[in-house]
Design a protein around this motif. Structure first.
Motif, mmCIF file in Angstrom:
data_model
loop_
_atom_site.group_PDB
_atom_site.id
_atom_site.type_symbol
_atom_site.label_atom_id
_atom_site.label_comp_id
_atom_site.label_asym_id
_atom_site.label_seq_id
_atom_site.Cartn_x
_atom_site.Cartn_y
_atom_site.Cartn_z
ATOM 1 N N SER A 149 0.825 -1.201 0.000
ATOM 2 C CA SER A 149 0.000 0.000 0.000
ATOM 3 C C SER A 149 0.860 1.252 0.000
ATOM 4 C CB SER A 149 -0.912 0.011 1.233
ATOM 5 O OG SER A 149 -1.638 1.214 1.300
ATOM 6 N N LEU A 170 2.018 4.860 -7.255
ATOM 7 C CA LEU A 170 1.045 3.811 -7.517
ATOM 8 C C LEU A 170 1.308 3.150 -8.870
ATOM 9 C CD1 LEU A 170 -1.548 2.371 -6.608
ATOM 10 C CD2 LEU A 170 -2.843 4.269 -7.618
ATOM 11 N N ALA A 183 -4.096 1.533 -3.177
ATOM 12 C CA ALA A 183 -3.940 2.989 -3.130
ATOM 13 C C ALA A 183 -4.480 3.509 -1.813
ATOM 14 C CB ALA A 183 -4.682 3.640 -4.288
ATOM 15 N N ALA A 201 -4.203 0.573 -9.241
ATOM 16 C CA ALA A 201 -4.548 0.097 -7.901
ATOM 17 C C ALA A 201 -5.438 -1.138 -7.980
ATOM 18 C CB ALA A 201 -5.256 1.187 -7.110
#
Length: 235
Positions: A149, A170, A183, A201
């Motif tokens: 993450s 990302l 994300a 994501a």
């Protein structure tokens, strides 16, 4: 594990957190918040502390990503810093546990390698790496984290500092690792959430703009005070 991950694909995860001294603090309130998020279509909840994890697990039923924000004098790491914290979150019912996977020194000299090796001795446990840079994400994938993450981008002094989501990180992570990339961080509009999916994501975590009304209220109040001041200056 695969079934749980499939449940999260393309979905919204809502972070429900409150801290001591805040009006919404308390596991019963966070459970109500989680249920409200569920009613709105959230696929999972990110929750802080074993107490909140246990309460939300029982009262809401959605999958839980557990964290435990704790401060230690010998470390800047504060999201689930120690293996003992991870174990308590799993014992409380967390389906996934997220930990700070930055390269910073951990409490008591514990290493990230030792933490993940110890936790993974029990099969079926999913660990999420909260990172702030591409290098940290690549290292986390090598260590065997199940998800990565972007949570900590902007929260370490050496990572990108911005008021907006780190779409670049990302995109870089999504194209560089095989595990799902989540994300999280400064996503404040539905459009930004959708853009995060377009950037690669696997799922999107949103917190403050949904579950921290005092913060959002403060932003509105500050904007109005600033606007009123400009009006007075113009008279």
């Amino acid at each position: 594990m695969e079934q749980l991950l499939e449940q999260l694909k393309g979905q919204l995860i809502v972070s429900c957190q409150a801290y001591a001294g805040e009006s919404l603090y308390g596991s019963h309130i966070m459970t109500a918040m989680a249920n409200a998020a569920k009613d709105g279509g959230a696929a999972a909840i990110r929750a802080n502390s074993p107490q909140d994890v246990a309460a939300i697990k029982e009262g809401c039923g959605l999958p839980i990503i557990g964290i435990w924000k704790k401060s230690y004098a010998d470390s800047e790491v504060y999201i689930t810093p120690c293996r003992s914290d991870v174990e308590l979150l799993f014992a409380a019912g967390a389906d996934i546990v997220a930990v700070d996977a930055t390269g910073r020194v951990r409490p008591g000299g514990e290493t990230l390698e030792a933490l993940i090796a110890g936790v993974k001795r029990q099969p079926g446990r999913l660990l999420m790496a909260d990172v702030s840079t591409l290098e940290e994400g690549l290292a986390a994938a090598e260590l065997g984290f199940d998800l990565i993450s972007t949570t900590l981008s902007g929260y370490t002094p050496y990572s990108t500092q911005s008021k907006d989501p780190d779409f670049k990180l990302l995109e870089e992570l999504s194209s560089s690792v095989e595990v799902p990339v989540i994300a999280e961080g400064r996503i404040r509009t539905p459009g930004q959430a959708a853009a995060a999916l377009q950037a690669g994501a696997y799922a999107v975590v949103v917190g403050t703009v949904i579950t921290r009304p005092h913060t959002i209220t403060g932003e509105f109040a500050h904007a109005l005070r600033a606007g009123a001041s400009k009006i007075e200056e113009g008279r």
